[in-house]
Design an enzyme around this catalytic site. Structure first.
Site, PDB file in Angstrom:
ATOM      1  N   HIS A  72       0.842  -1.204   0.000  1.00  0.00           N
ATOM      2  CA  HIS A  72       0.000   0.000   0.000  1.00  0.00           C
ATOM      3  C   HIS A  72       0.875   1.252   0.000  1.00  0.00           C
ATOM      4  CE1 HIS A  72      -4.012  -1.813   1.644  1.00  0.00           C
ATOM      5  NE2 HIS A  72      -3.503  -2.501   0.641  1.00  0.00           N
ATOM      6  N   TYR A 201      -9.247   5.164   7.597  1.00  0.00           N
ATOM      7  CA  TYR A 201      -9.322   5.550   9.011  1.00  0.00           C
ATOM      8  C   TYR A 201     -10.433   6.590   9.124  1.00  0.00           C
ATOM      9  CZ  TYR A 201      -4.816   3.293   9.976  1.00  0.00           C
ATOM     10  OH  TYR A 201      -3.800   2.383  10.136  1.00  0.00           O
ATOM     11  N   PRO A 293      -3.561   0.612  18.973  1.00  0.00           N
ATOM     12  CA  PRO A 293      -3.359   0.035  17.635  1.00  0.00           C
ATOM     13  C   PRO A 293      -3.467   1.018  16.465  1.00  0.00           C
ATOM     14  CG  PRO A 293      -5.502  -0.575  18.517  1.00  0.00           C
ATOM     15  CD  PRO A 293      -4.779   0.122  19.618  1.00  0.00           C
ATOM     16  N   LYS A 297       1.664   0.106  15.073  1.00  0.00           N
ATOM     17  CA  LYS A 297       3.111   0.135  15.340  1.00  0.00           C
ATOM     18  C   LYS A 297       3.614  -1.025  16.206  1.00  0.00           C
ATOM     19  CE  LYS A 297       4.215   3.753  13.038  1.00  0.00           C
ATOM     20  NZ  LYS A 297       4.515   3.309  11.683  1.00  0.00           N
ATOM     21  N   TYR A 385       3.995   6.987   9.537  1.00  0.00           N
ATOM     22  CA  TYR A 385       3.192   5.799   9.225  1.00  0.00           C
ATOM     23  C   TYR A 385       4.049   4.728   8.540  1.00  0.00           C
ATOM     24  CZ  TYR A 385      -0.988   3.088   8.205  1.00  0.00           C
ATOM     25  OH  TYR A 385      -1.931   2.091   8.174  1.00  0.00           O
TER      26      TYR A 385
HETATM   27  C1  PHB Z   1      -5.474  -4.308  11.136  1.00  0.00           C
HETATM   28  O1  PHB Z   1      -5.602  -4.622   9.950  1.00  0.00           O
HETATM   29  O2  PHB Z   1      -5.729  -5.109  12.026  1.00  0.00           O
HETATM   30  C2  PHB Z   1      -5.022  -2.937  11.477  1.00  0.00           C
HETATM   31  C3  PHB Z   1      -4.588  -2.097  10.475  1.00  0.00           C
HETATM   32  C4  PHB Z   1      -4.177  -0.816  10.766  1.00  0.00           C
HETATM   33  C5  PHB Z   1      -4.196  -0.390  12.066  1.00  0.00           C
HETATM   34  C6  PHB Z   1      -4.612  -1.220  13.089  1.00  0.00           C
HETATM   35  C7  PHB Z   1      -5.029  -2.506  12.791  1.00  0.00           C
HETATM   36  O3  PHB Z   1      -3.818   0.890  12.335  1.00  0.00           O
END
Ligand code: PHB
Ligand code: APR
Length: 394
Positions: A72, A201, A293, A297, A385
């Site tokens: 990505h 997000y 989460p 990270k 990120y």
């Molecule tokens: C996930 O796919 O579980 C996931 C992806 C991005 C995040 C947190 C969890 O920031």
């Protein structure tokens, strides 16, 4: 039994450390409290930074990740009902992340360890770590009703937040920094195609949401929920309905729903233990720190801790130098605090905090608006990120 490094915990930290040491010809035994199947049953985040990808390649377990993982170059931020893309690739001079589940990383590391014939003791009970303030540390454990002792040069505490290693350090020798957030993430895994080709997000007045994925046919979604909620209280239908309400019209139209394969609620915590070395006992990964989460990270930090640790141990055995061991904790913590800062900031920006009132939401929206329209601000997000380089600030 004797080994050079006794590793406690066969999560990603312990397994990756085992492979890094093996490549350098250093012996290690891993002790794990649970069964291998139990370890593989845990569903966790799935976004790998370039540094983490490079480490998996370095130890020769990157093949399946490169075949099945999704590269990505950006992600979407949704707020005030509209989506905006953060072009990570363009903003960082060509860096990407890899979407590949932690469960798969763990499986690949486990397979490699088994194929190399390296020792892992699963279902090792009552592990105790001793004498790590001397040059002859020891580890005791029970298996099938018998007690065993391992003599070693070093102990690596890769045993997660609830492990025995941090708990064995004398009180007063360790300082803890902690923040517990007043909400959790309700996660659902489903065999449905992702809503979008990249992650979304979501900041909404109803709370945070995240549209993530494991593959082109498997999705992982999250909703911010009060800590008082229970998994039993959330039917699949209720989950999909609430997610729909937090999405923009295009994402809502693209959403394919289906039965949940896994559903769980995870609390959110920021935690750091300082220092990370106590004589010949080292902490690494979740044993030393937890991030919320948002930004994924956790696994990446675990990977860089064990990279620094393997470097220190290799220096010790090959060059008879103590230097890397002495700087291990400071080197890790400089990186950890930056990731803690980013994860806390991203969490604070994206979640609904009722205690902050309507002004809290307005300020978040103003910051998000700034972020997606200021190249300087967007670049800072993108840089964090994709992950800071291993030698950042050196
Ligand atoms: C996930 O796919 O579980 C996931 C992806 C991005 C995040 C947190 C969890 O920031
Ligand atoms: N004895 C032996 N093993 C133990 C003990 C013990 N007393 N206590 C815990 N363990 C094991 C756990 O069963 C677990 O398998 O240690 C392992 C720790 O693994 P993780 O919790 O996955 O921690 P880590 O390897 O540091 O991985 C960090 O996991 O939680 C995520 O966000 C985090 O992605 C990050 C990654």
């Amino acid at each position: 039994m004797r080994t050079q490094v006794a590793i406690i915990g066969a999560g990603p930290s312990g397994l990756l450390l085992g492979q890094l040491l093996h490549k350098a010809g250093i012996d290690a035994i891993i002790l794990e409290r649970q069964s291998g199947d139990y370890v593989l049953g845990r569903i966790r985040a799935g976004v790998l930074e370039q540094v983490c990808i490079d480490l998996l390649d370095e130890v020769g377990v990157g093949q399946r990740m490169h075949q099945e993982g999704l590269v990505h170059g950006g992600f979407d931020m949704l707020f005030q009902g509209r989506r905006h893309r953060i072009d990570m690739h363009g903003l960082t001079g060509g860096k990407n992340v890899m979407v590949y589940g932690q469960t798969e990383v763990t499986r690949d590391l486990m397979d490699a360890r088994r194929e190399a014939g390296l020792p892992t003791v699963y279902e090792a009970n009552h592990v105790t770590v001793r004498d790590f303030d001397t040059t002859r540390p020891r580890v005791h454990y029970e298996k099938d009703g018998k007690t065993f002792e391992i003599e070693c040069d070093f102990i690596a505490g890769c045993d997660g937040f609830h492990g025995v290693c941090r708990a064995s350090v004398p009180e007063g020798a360790v300082a803890s920094y902690e923040k517990i957030y007043p909400f959790g993430w309700l996660g659902v895994l489903s065999d449905t195609p992702p809503v979008h080709e990249e992650l979304i997000y979501v900041n909404s007045q109803r709370g945070f949401a995240l549209c993530s994925m494991r593959s082109h046919t498997r999705s992982r979604h999250y909703l911010q929920v009060p800590l008082s909620d229970t998994v039993e209280g959330w039917s699949d239908d209720a989950f999909w309905n609430e997610l729909r309400l937090r999405l923009d019209p295009a994402a809502r139209d693209a959403l394919v729903t289906g039965p949940s394969l896994e559903k769980s609620i995870a609390p959110l915590r920021s935690f750091v233990a300082e220092p990370m070395r106590f004589g010949r006992l080292f902490l690494a990964g979740d044993a030393a720190h937890i991030v919320p989460p948002t930004g994924a990270k956790g696994l990446n930090l675990a990977a860089t801790d064990v990279k620094y640790l393997s470097r220190a141990l290799i220096e010790f055995y090959q060059e008879k130098s103590q230097a890397g061991i002495d700087t291990y904790s400071d080197t890790c913590l400089r990186r950890i605090w930056k990731a803690e800062r980013f994860s806390w900031w991203f969490t604070s920006l994206m979640h609904h905090f009722p205690e902050n009132g309507p002004i809290g939401q307005k300020l978040q929206e103003a910051e998000l608006d700034y972020l997606v329209h200021s190249e300087a601000a967007a670049r800072s997000v993108a840089e964090n990120y994709v992950g800071l380089p291993l030698d950042f600030g050196e």
